[in-house]
Design a protein around this motif. Structure first.
Motif, PDB file in Angstrom:
ATOM      1  N   GLY A 155       0.770  -1.243   0.000  1.00 14.11           N
ATOM      2  CA  GLY A 155       0.000   0.000   0.000  1.00 14.11           C
ATOM      3  C   GLY A 155       0.794   1.283   0.000  1.00 14.11           C
ATOM      4  O   GLY A 155       0.451   2.220  -0.694  1.00 14.11           O
ATOM      5  N   ALA A 156       1.896   1.310   0.749  1.00 13.63           N
ATOM      6  CA  ALA A 156       2.539   2.601   0.987  1.00 13.63           C
ATOM      7  C   ALA A 156       3.725   2.905   0.086  1.00 13.63           C
ATOM      8  O   ALA A 156       4.214   4.022   0.065  1.00 13.63           O
ATOM      9  N   GLU A 157       4.186   1.924  -0.662  1.00 14.27           N
ATOM     10  CA  GLU A 157       5.460   2.106  -1.363  1.00 14.27           C
ATOM     11  C   GLU A 157       5.382   2.957  -2.627  1.00 14.27           C
ATOM     12  O   GLU A 157       4.409   2.900  -3.384  1.00 14.27           O
ATOM     13  N   GLU A 158       6.428   3.699  -2.848  1.00 16.30           N
ATOM     14  CA  GLU A 158       6.637   4.375  -4.130  1.00 16.30           C
ATOM     15  C   GLU A 158       7.564   3.462  -4.927  1.00 16.30           C
ATOM     16  O   GLU A 158       8.305   2.663  -4.350  1.00 16.30           O
ATOM     17  N   PHE A 159       7.556   3.601  -6.237  1.00 18.21           N
ATOM     18  CA  PHE A 159       8.432   2.734  -7.023  1.00 18.21           C
ATOM     19  C   PHE A 159       9.373   3.539  -7.926  1.00 18.21           C
ATOM     20  O   PHE A 159       9.561   3.215  -9.078  1.00 18.21           O
ATOM     21  N   ASP A 160       9.942   4.622  -7.354  1.00 18.56           N
ATOM     22  CA  ASP A 160      11.012   5.323  -8.071  1.00 18.56           C
ATOM     23  C   ASP A 160      12.325   4.607  -7.757  1.00 18.56           C
ATOM     24  O   ASP A 160      12.370   3.736  -6.887  1.00 18.56           O
ATOM     25  N   GLU A 161      13.394   5.001  -8.461  1.00 17.41           N
ATOM     26  CA  GLU A 161      14.688   4.334  -8.283  1.00 17.41           C
ATOM     27  C   GLU A 161      15.119   4.236  -6.826  1.00 17.41           C
ATOM     28  O   GLU A 161      15.491   3.161  -6.353  1.00 17.41           O
TER      29      GLU A 161
END
Ligand code: ATP
Ligand code: MG
Length: 406
Positions: A297-303
């Motif tokens: 739910g909380a994660e971003e998926f940038d580098e």
């Protein structure tokens, strides 16, 4: 008896059958391997049932590599060309006073006695190259109609061994079959019998169930039964079924740990971990499920976020989490594809993501005069800066960076 079915039999299994027959006993392939062969699926393993008594089997295979783990129950494992072939004497199970395991087993001369102790018609068939298929309970027809049916009366068979309730749903899921009406009613009305079953046995069947082709359908159809041994709300299983159904449309990307997490999607992290721990999983398995509960739910998926997440977990996890988020409807297919590509590229480029990947270590920092907690903290900070691209992962540059901070 039907002769027309010709079951392909691997050479080591044929050897075991021949040995027993040449010694004057009867021997048949039995159970899952016969079922799978009829369905055109290559069996995972082969079980053999025989009229030879345990001592007689020992003599027949005295020059072979054998494992005698189950000899009390009539089972000898013959190890041949890397195959483990379980050979078991025809047997009748005694009463099940505790609903768990038979109090005694009795050896018998009749194949039919051995077949009638088995759980479902599709699992109660035997095959010998000489004598053909023995199908006393209509297993073939049930395979054709894709039906799970108990051998005998469902309620009686479930009272003998409550695990069969979950096994019925497991086979229905894995094979993508339906339960016949009697079996379907009995799994619901007798689910409390699962109380008597060991958590380990429940865990094995549940794991196969949630990984089966028909998992979403069976979970959606029997949420009361499946939620029962986990002591969670039926709604949890229904939500899990939705997630697993969505994953099926995405090409069945979720592994068992993500599928368990799907069960716990409507629970808090602590609750989910507690329920899963009640199945006595290995530490590794508990950690794998726990990761989803922690990061969902909380994660971003940038580098930066992906590399940090890899560092905190394992390299394969961000991609698994992306598949999970996609199945939960928190990400679109396009986003998932883009994010997955990014994960793979970062691994291919071998980008630093753990303290151990840094071109500097604790010893280097000690030489620079650091000690105690400052070492770990500094390494963490340097890693963060390397991941952000603020400094290159080269020893000289990292040292300079540390010095300039002093
Ligand atoms: P798989 O391919 O998943 O191993 P299988 O049919 O071989 O499927 P097993 O659990 O390995 O399933 O059991 C082997 C056989 O033993 C079954 O096919 C069935 O005939 C019998 N059997 C296993 N467990 C039970 C049980 N609890 N009650 C009655 N018969 C059982
Ligand atoms: Mg098996």
């Amino acid at each position: 008896m039907q002769k027309e079915f010709n079951m392909p039999i691997p050479a080591p299994v044929q050897f075991v059958l021949d040995r027993l027959e040449l010694a004057g006993y009867h021997a048949y392939c039995v159970g899952g391997c016969v079922r799978d062969s009829i369905m055109g699926i290559e069996p995972k393993d082969y079980d053999v049932t025989t009229s030879a008594k345990p001592r007689e089997m020992q003599v027949v295979f005295s020059d072979c590599r054998v494992v005698e783990t189950g000899l009390k129950h009539g089972t000898l494992t013959v190890v041949l060309e890397g195959m483990n072939i379980e050979v078991t004497t025809y047997r009748i199970d005694g009463t099940y006073d505790d609903g768990r395991h038979p109090d005694s087993v009795t050896f018998t001369d009749k194949l039919s006695d051995d077949l009638c102790r088995r759980d479902f018609t599709i699992n109660a068939m035997a095959y010998s190259p000489e004598r053909g298929l023995v199908d006393l309970y209509g297993g073939c027809l049930d395979i054709e109609n894709r039906i799970i049916r108990c051998v005998g009366t469902a309620t009686e068979r479930f009272s003998e061994d409550g695990l069969r309730i979950l096994r019925a749903l497991r086979f229905a899921s894995v094979l993508d079959f339906d339960l016949d009406e009697e079996c379907s009613d009995a799994v619901g009305s007798m689910k409390h019998l699962l109380d008597k079953i060991s958590r380990e046995r429940i865990y094995v069947e549940l794991t196969k169930l949630i990984c089966g082709r028909g998992a979403a359908r069976i979970m959606g159809g029997y949420p009361d039964v499946i939620s029962y041994p986990l002591s969670i709300a039926e709604e949890c299983v229904k939500r899990g079924a939705e997630i697993i159904r969505a994953d099926k449309e995405n090409g069945n990307r979720l592994k068992a740990s993500a599928r368990y997490a799907a069960f716990f999607e409507s629970l808090t992290e602590d609750e989910g971990n507690r329920v899963f721990a009640s199945l006595n999983p290995s530490r590794e398995e508990a950690r794998a499920v726990g990761r989803f509960l922690k990061y969902r739910g909380a994660e971003e998926f940038d580098e930066y976020s992906i590399l940090k997440l890899m560092g905190k977990t394992v390299d394969s996890f961000p991609e698994e989490l992306i598949d999970y988020e996609l199945a939960c409807g928190r990400m679109t297919c396009d986003e998932a594809r883009k994010n997955r590509d990014l994960c793979r590229r970062l691994i291919l480029e071998n980008r630093p993501r753990r303290v151990a990947d840094l071109a500097i270590n604790g010893g280097d920092l000690m030489k620079l005069g650091l000690s105690g907690r400052a070492i770990g903290e500094t390494l963490d900070r340097l890693l963060d800066e390397v991941i952000r691209g603020d400094v290159e992962n080269e020893k000289e540059k990292l040292i300079k960076r540390v010095m300039s901070d002093e």
